[in-house]
Design a protein around this motif. Structure first.
Motif: not given
Length: 168
Positions: A99-105, A111-122, A158-161
């Protein structure tokens, strides 16, 4: 052909781990031969991130620094990080390291790609279905992301939800 050549490193990775002598050699040979074929390299990243054997997280952490991985390339992110997020054994490790590793990534990617980051947060969507220890680690990782100043709306939503929080 490539499929036959990929079978050996794939089988070895999933039977001895990517750190096993034979698997390591097979992965290096395969990468050296196919490193100029982006989609093949994506498969190479994915098989290592999907491994169920011990040492997978350490291997994924090393791959983040490998020349084949580029955090700004969505296909590489999906191949390595999304595959790791779908690896139930290591993403949901009892010590929370996955969990901590993926959250760090996600924090680096946002900042580079919020859409892809949000998919990772899923990948965190089902954290409440796990035992108490895992829930505590997942919540801590999500709260750390949630608290980032300047977090994109995509990831924040995504995180808030996932946290069941009340918005910005």
């Amino acid at each position: 052909n490539m499929t036959d050549q990929f079978a050996a490193p794939s089988i070895l990775t999933n039977t001895t781990g990517a750190e096993g002598k034979e698997a390591k050699e097979a992965l290096v040979l395969f990468y050296d031969k196919w490193k100029n074929e982006a989609l093949v390299v994506d498969k190479w990243l994915s098989v290592q991130a999907a491994c169920r054997l011990p040492g997978t997280l350490a291997g994924v952490q090393r791959l983040v620094g490998h020349e084949a991985f580029d955090l700004s390339n969505p296909n590489k992110v999906y191949a390595l990080l999304r595959t790791f997020g779908a690896n139930h054994r290591h993403f949901h490790a009892k010590d929370g390291s996955g969990y901590h590793f993926l959250a760090e990534q996600i924090a680096l990617l946002d900042p580079m790609n919020p859409q892809v980051a949000s998919r990772m947060a899923r990948c965190f969507d089902r954290w409440k279905k796990f035992d108490q220890a895992r829930q505590q680690h997942a919540r801590a990782a999500l709260e750390k992301l949630h608290a980032i100043n300047g977090l994109s709306n995509d990831v924040f939503e995504v995180v808030d939800k996932a946290l069941g929080a009340g918005g910005k």
